[in-house]
Design a protein around this motif. Structure first.
Motif, PDB file in Angstrom:
ATOM      1  N   CYS A  78       0.807  -1.230   0.000  1.00  0.00           N
ATOM      2  CA  CYS A  78       0.000   0.000   0.000  1.00  0.00           C
ATOM      3  C   CYS A  78       0.830   1.264   0.000  1.00  0.00           C
ATOM      4  O   CYS A  78       0.408   2.281  -0.558  1.00  0.00           O
ATOM      5  CB  CYS A  78      -0.919   0.027   1.217  1.00  0.00           C
ATOM      6  SG  CYS A  78      -2.105  -1.309   1.309  1.00  0.00           S
ATOM      7  N   VAL A  79       1.987   1.249   0.671  1.00  0.00           N
ATOM      8  CA  VAL A  79       2.760   2.481   0.863  1.00  0.00           C
ATOM      9  C   VAL A  79       4.139   2.352   0.233  1.00  0.00           C
ATOM     10  O   VAL A  79       4.701   1.262   0.154  1.00  0.00           O
ATOM     11  CB  VAL A  79       2.886   2.836   2.365  1.00  0.00           C
ATOM     12  CG1 VAL A  79       1.499   2.981   2.983  1.00  0.00           C
ATOM     13  CG2 VAL A  79       3.690   1.795   3.122  1.00  0.00           C
ATOM     14  N   SER A  80       4.667   3.493  -0.202  1.00  0.00           N
ATOM     15  CA  SER A  80       5.988   3.487  -0.824  1.00  0.00           C
ATOM     16  C   SER A  80       7.096   3.576   0.212  1.00  0.00           C
ATOM     17  O   SER A  80       8.242   3.198  -0.072  1.00  0.00           O
ATOM     18  CB  SER A  80       6.107   4.639  -1.817  1.00  0.00           C
ATOM     19  OG  SER A  80       5.963   5.893  -1.163  1.00  0.00           O
ATOM     20  N   GLU A  81       6.773   4.078   1.406  1.00  0.00           N
ATOM     21  CA  GLU A  81       7.746   4.118   2.493  1.00  0.00           C
ATOM     22  C   GLU A  81       7.008   4.146   3.820  1.00  0.00           C
ATOM     23  O   GLU A  81       5.850   4.579   3.888  1.00  0.00           O
ATOM     24  CB  GLU A  81       8.658   5.329   2.371  1.00  0.00           C
ATOM     25  CG  GLU A  81       7.924   6.666   2.366  1.00  0.00           C
ATOM     26  CD  GLU A  81       8.866   7.836   2.164  1.00  0.00           C
ATOM     27  OE1 GLU A  81       8.805   8.780   2.974  1.00  0.00           O
ATOM     28  OE2 GLU A  81       9.670   7.787   1.214  1.00  0.00           O
ATOM     29  N   PHE A  82       7.675   3.657   4.846  1.00  0.00           N
ATOM     30  CA  PHE A  82       7.091   3.605   6.187  1.00  0.00           C
ATOM     31  C   PHE A  82       8.125   4.207   7.139  1.00  0.00           C
ATOM     32  O   PHE A  82       8.983   3.504   7.668  1.00  0.00           O
ATOM     33  CB  PHE A  82       6.760   2.162   6.570  1.00  0.00           C
ATOM     34  CG  PHE A  82       5.793   2.036   7.714  1.00  0.00           C
ATOM     35  CD1 PHE A  82       4.502   2.527   7.608  1.00  0.00           C
ATOM     36  CD2 PHE A  82       6.162   1.410   8.901  1.00  0.00           C
ATOM     37  CE1 PHE A  82       3.597   2.404   8.658  1.00  0.00           C
ATOM     38  CE2 PHE A  82       5.272   1.288   9.945  1.00  0.00           C
ATOM     39  CZ  PHE A  82       3.978   1.780   9.824  1.00  0.00           C
ATOM     40  N   PRO A  83       8.058   5.535   7.333  1.00  0.00           N
ATOM     41  CA  PRO A  83       9.108   6.220   8.087  1.00  0.00           C
ATOM     42  C   PRO A  83       9.135   5.848   9.558  1.00  0.00           C
ATOM     43  O   PRO A  83       8.209   5.226  10.088  1.00  0.00           O
ATOM     44  CB  PRO A  83       8.744   7.702   7.904  1.00  0.00           C
ATOM     45  CG  PRO A  83       7.281   7.695   7.618  1.00  0.00           C
ATOM     46  CD  PRO A  83       7.010   6.442   6.857  1.00  0.00           C
ATOM     47  N   GLU A  84      10.207   6.231  10.229  1.00  0.00           N
ATOM     48  CA  GLU A  84      10.385   5.916  11.639  1.00  0.00           C
ATOM     49  C   GLU A  84       9.239   6.451  12.475  1.00  0.00           C
ATOM     50  O   GLU A  84       8.803   5.800  13.426  1.00  0.00           O
ATOM     51  CB  GLU A  84      11.719   6.486  12.143  1.00  0.00           C
ATOM     52  CG  GLU A  84      11.996   6.235  13.612  1.00  0.00           C
ATOM     53  CD  GLU A  84      12.028   4.750  13.967  1.00  0.00           C
ATOM     54  OE1 GLU A  84      11.725   4.422  15.138  1.00  0.00           O
ATOM     55  OE2 GLU A  84      12.360   3.936  13.085  1.00  0.00           O
ATOM     56  N   SER A  85       8.727   7.633  12.165  1.00  0.00           N
ATOM     57  CA  SER A  85       7.604   8.192  12.921  1.00  0.00           C
ATOM     58  C   SER A  85       6.385   7.278  12.831  1.00  0.00           C
ATOM     59  O   SER A  85       5.671   7.062  13.823  1.00  0.00           O
ATOM     60  CB  SER A  85       7.251   9.590  12.405  1.00  0.00           C
ATOM     61  OG  SER A  85       6.945   9.557  11.018  1.00  0.00           O
ATOM     62  N   ALA A  86       6.143   6.716  11.653  1.00  0.00           N
ATOM     63  CA  ALA A  86       5.017   5.794  11.479  1.00  0.00           C
ATOM     64  C   ALA A  86       5.240   4.515  12.275  1.00  0.00           C
ATOM     65  O   ALA A  86       4.307   3.973  12.880  1.00  0.00           O
ATOM     66  CB  ALA A  86       4.832   5.473   9.994  1.00  0.00           C
TER      67      ALA A  86
END
Length: 214
Positions: A78-86
Protein backbone atom coordinates in the motif's frame (compact mmCIF):
# COMPACT_ATOMS: atom_id res chain seq x y z
CA UNK A 1 -26.15 -17.38 -0.90
CA UNK A 2 -27.76 -15.65 2.06
CA UNK A 3 -26.54 -12.05 2.12
CA UNK A 4 -26.46 -11.53 5.93
CA UNK A 5 -24.39 -14.15 7.74
CA UNK A 6 -24.18 -14.04 11.56
CA UNK A 7 -20.95 -15.02 13.27
CA UNK A 8 -19.39 -14.77 16.71
CA UNK A 9 -17.67 -11.39 17.09
CA UNK A 10 -14.79 -12.80 19.13
CA UNK A 11 -14.15 -16.04 17.25
CA UNK A 12 -15.28 -15.72 13.61
CA UNK A 13 -15.83 -18.94 11.65
CA UNK A 14 -12.74 -19.54 9.46
CA UNK A 15 -14.88 -21.07 6.71
CA UNK A 16 -17.04 -17.96 6.50
CA UNK A 17 -13.92 -15.78 6.55
CA UNK A 18 -12.52 -17.78 3.64
CA UNK A 19 -15.79 -17.37 1.74
CA UNK A 20 -15.77 -13.61 2.35
CA UNK A 21 -12.13 -13.36 1.29
CA UNK A 22 -12.94 -15.24 -1.90
CA UNK A 23 -15.61 -12.68 -2.74
CA UNK A 24 -13.13 -9.85 -2.18
CA UNK A 25 -10.56 -11.50 -4.44
CA UNK A 26 -13.30 -11.89 -7.07
CA UNK A 27 -13.91 -8.13 -7.05
CA UNK A 28 -17.08 -8.17 -4.95
CA UNK A 29 -18.14 -6.13 -1.88
CA UNK A 30 -18.27 -7.41 1.71
CA UNK A 31 -19.52 -5.46 4.73
CA UNK A 32 -18.01 -6.24 8.13
CA UNK A 33 -17.92 -4.84 11.69
CA UNK A 34 -15.00 -2.74 12.89
CA UNK A 35 -14.08 -1.24 16.26
CA UNK A 36 -16.45 1.67 15.58
CA UNK A 37 -18.99 1.09 12.77
CA UNK A 38 -19.58 -1.36 9.92
CA UNK A 39 -17.11 -1.06 7.05
CA UNK A 40 -17.55 -1.77 3.37
CA UNK A 41 -14.72 -3.91 2.07
CA UNK A 42 -13.24 -4.40 -1.39
CA UNK A 43 -9.89 -5.21 -2.94
CA UNK A 44 -8.21 -1.78 -3.29
CA UNK A 45 -5.98 -3.11 -6.07
CA UNK A 46 -9.00 -4.09 -8.20
CA UNK A 47 -10.29 -1.08 -10.14
CA UNK A 48 -13.58 -2.81 -10.93
CA UNK A 49 -14.22 -3.37 -7.23
CA UNK A 50 -13.41 0.28 -6.52
CA UNK A 51 -15.99 1.29 -9.14
CA UNK A 52 -18.55 -0.77 -7.21
CA UNK A 53 -17.64 0.98 -3.92
CA UNK A 54 -18.17 4.46 -5.38
CA UNK A 55 -21.41 3.38 -7.06
CA UNK A 56 -22.81 1.68 -3.95
CA UNK A 57 -22.05 4.63 -1.69
CA UNK A 58 -22.68 7.46 -4.14
CA UNK A 59 -19.27 8.66 -2.98
CA UNK A 60 -17.68 11.78 -4.50
CA UNK A 61 -14.68 10.95 -6.68
CA UNK A 62 -12.42 13.38 -4.79
CA UNK A 63 -12.77 11.42 -1.53
CA UNK A 64 -10.00 8.87 -0.93
CA UNK A 65 -10.74 5.40 0.45
CA UNK A 66 -9.06 4.24 3.69
CA UNK A 67 -7.50 0.78 3.89
CA UNK A 68 -6.91 -1.79 6.62
CA UNK A 69 -4.10 -4.33 6.58
CA UNK A 70 -3.30 -7.41 8.62
CA UNK A 71 0.49 -7.43 8.51
CA UNK A 72 3.64 -5.78 7.18
CA UNK A 73 3.46 -7.62 3.86
CA UNK A 74 0.02 -6.15 3.12
CA UNK A 75 1.20 -2.74 4.32
CA UNK A 76 4.16 -2.85 1.93
CA UNK A 77 1.74 -3.25 -0.98
CA UNK A 78 0.00 0.00 0.00
CA UNK A 79 2.76 2.48 0.86
CA UNK A 80 5.99 3.49 -0.82
CA UNK A 81 7.75 4.12 2.49
CA UNK A 82 7.09 3.61 6.19
CA UNK A 83 9.11 6.22 8.09
CA UNK A 84 10.39 5.92 11.64
CA UNK A 85 7.60 8.19 12.92
CA UNK A 86 5.02 5.79 11.48
CA UNK A 87 6.78 2.81 13.05
CA UNK A 88 6.71 4.39 16.48
CA UNK A 89 3.02 5.20 16.21
CA UNK A 90 2.19 1.73 14.87
CA UNK A 91 4.03 0.07 17.75
CA UNK A 92 2.05 2.16 20.23
CA UNK A 93 -1.44 2.25 18.73
CA UNK A 94 -1.86 -0.62 16.25
CA UNK A 95 -4.09 -2.55 16.14
CA UNK A 96 -6.25 0.46 16.93
CA UNK A 97 -8.21 3.47 15.77
CA UNK A 98 -5.32 5.44 14.28
CA UNK A 99 -5.19 5.89 10.51
CA UNK A 100 -1.77 6.93 9.19
CA UNK A 101 -1.68 8.85 5.92
CA UNK A 102 1.48 7.95 3.99
CA UNK A 103 2.84 8.12 0.46
CA UNK A 104 1.01 5.51 -1.57
CA UNK A 105 2.56 2.66 -3.51
CA UNK A 106 2.38 2.88 -7.28
CA UNK A 107 0.16 -0.23 -7.23
CA UNK A 108 -2.75 1.63 -5.59
CA UNK A 109 -5.22 2.95 -8.19
CA UNK A 110 -5.66 6.71 -8.38
CA UNK A 111 -9.37 6.48 -7.50
CA UNK A 112 -8.51 4.96 -4.12
CA UNK A 113 -6.31 7.99 -3.46
CA UNK A 114 -8.96 10.52 -4.46
CA UNK A 115 -6.61 11.67 -7.21
CA UNK A 116 -3.83 12.44 -4.71
CA UNK A 117 -0.62 10.65 -3.80
CA UNK A 118 -1.29 9.46 -0.25
CA UNK A 119 -3.22 6.61 1.33
CA UNK A 120 -4.66 6.13 4.82
CA UNK A 121 -3.88 2.77 6.45
CA UNK A 122 -4.50 1.11 9.81
CA UNK A 123 -4.70 -2.27 11.56
CA UNK A 124 -8.15 -2.87 13.02
CA UNK A 125 -8.44 -4.36 16.52
CA UNK A 126 -11.87 -5.86 15.79
CA UNK A 127 -11.56 -9.67 15.57
CA UNK A 128 -13.77 -9.95 12.47
CA UNK A 129 -12.13 -7.10 10.56
CA UNK A 130 -8.69 -8.45 11.45
CA UNK A 131 -9.64 -12.01 10.47
CA UNK A 132 -11.04 -10.82 7.15
CA UNK A 133 -7.84 -8.91 6.36
CA UNK A 134 -5.77 -12.00 7.17
CA UNK A 135 -7.98 -14.27 5.09
CA UNK A 136 -7.88 -11.86 2.15
CA UNK A 137 -4.09 -12.02 2.19
CA UNK A 138 -3.76 -8.35 1.34
CA UNK A 139 -5.18 -4.89 2.01
CA UNK A 140 -8.93 -4.25 2.05
CA UNK A 141 -10.94 -1.05 1.79
CA UNK A 142 -12.40 0.15 5.10
CA UNK A 143 -14.88 2.88 4.20
CA UNK A 144 -18.15 3.07 6.16
CA UNK A 145 -20.93 0.80 4.87
CA UNK A 146 -23.48 3.51 4.14
CA UNK A 147 -24.60 5.90 1.46
CA UNK A 148 -22.31 8.92 1.37
CA UNK A 149 -23.49 11.66 3.74
CA UNK A 150 -25.72 9.32 5.77
CA UNK A 151 -25.02 8.10 9.34
CA UNK A 152 -22.46 5.32 9.65
CA UNK A 153 -24.18 1.98 10.43
CA UNK A 154 -23.62 0.11 13.68
CA UNK A 155 -25.68 -3.00 12.81
CA UNK A 156 -25.94 -5.41 9.89
CA UNK A 157 -29.63 -4.47 9.50
CA UNK A 158 -28.65 -0.84 8.95
CA UNK A 159 -26.08 -1.90 6.35
CA UNK A 160 -28.63 -3.95 4.42
CA UNK A 161 -31.17 -1.14 4.61
CA UNK A 162 -28.63 1.38 3.26
CA UNK A 163 -26.91 -0.65 0.56
CA UNK A 164 -29.29 -3.50 -0.31
CA UNK A 165 -28.05 -5.87 -3.00
CA UNK A 166 -25.10 -3.60 -3.83
CA UNK A 167 -23.18 -5.58 -1.20
CA UNK A 168 -22.66 -9.30 -1.75
CA UNK A 169 -22.12 -10.39 1.84
CA UNK A 170 -22.71 -8.78 5.25
CA UNK A 171 -20.78 -10.33 8.12
CA UNK A 172 -23.11 -9.82 11.08
CA UNK A 173 -21.01 -9.65 14.24
CA UNK A 174 -23.71 -7.86 16.23
CA UNK A 175 -23.87 -4.16 17.07
CA UNK A 176 -20.63 -2.21 16.98
CA UNK A 177 -19.80 0.27 19.73
CA UNK A 178 -19.95 3.39 17.57
CA UNK A 179 -18.36 6.41 19.20
CA UNK A 180 -15.45 8.27 17.70
CA UNK A 181 -14.02 7.14 14.38
CA UNK A 182 -10.29 6.64 13.97
CA UNK A 183 -7.94 9.57 14.33
CA UNK A 184 -6.47 10.36 10.90
CA UNK A 185 -2.90 11.65 10.92
CA UNK A 186 -1.04 12.91 7.85
CA UNK A 187 2.62 11.96 8.23
CA UNK A 188 3.59 13.29 4.80
CA UNK A 189 3.16 16.86 6.00
CA UNK A 190 5.86 18.50 8.12
CA UNK A 191 4.89 18.91 10.86
CA UNK A 192 2.44 16.00 10.89
CA UNK A 193 -1.15 17.18 10.51
CA UNK A 194 -4.36 15.90 12.09
CA UNK A 195 -6.92 15.45 9.31
CA UNK A 196 -9.60 14.13 11.66
CA UNK A 197 -9.65 14.04 15.45
CA UNK A 198 -10.93 10.75 16.74
CA UNK A 199 -10.50 7.88 19.16
CA UNK A 200 -6.74 8.32 19.70
CA UNK A 201 -6.15 11.67 21.46
CA UNK A 202 -3.85 14.13 19.71
CA UNK A 203 -1.90 14.54 22.96
CA UNK A 204 -1.04 10.83 22.91
CA UNK A 205 0.20 11.08 19.33
CA UNK A 206 2.39 14.05 20.30
CA UNK A 207 3.75 12.10 23.26
CA UNK A 208 4.91 9.25 21.05
CA UNK A 209 6.35 11.52 18.37
CA UNK A 210 7.99 13.82 20.90
CA UNK A 211 6.81 16.90 19.01
CA UNK A 212 3.81 19.13 18.45
CA UNK A 213 1.60 18.44 15.47
CA UNK A 214 -0.58 20.73 13.41
Amino acid sequence: MKRVRPLHPESPDPRLMAQAAGLLRAGRLVAYPTETFYGLGADPLNEGAIDLIFEAKGRPERMALPIIVADEAALARCVSEFPESARRLAEEFWPGALTLVLLASSTIPSRVLGGGRTVGVRLSPHPIAAALARAAGGPIVATSANRSGQPAPSTAVEVERALGDAVDLILDGGPTRGGLASTVLDLVSDPPRVIRSGAVPVQEVERVLGRRIA
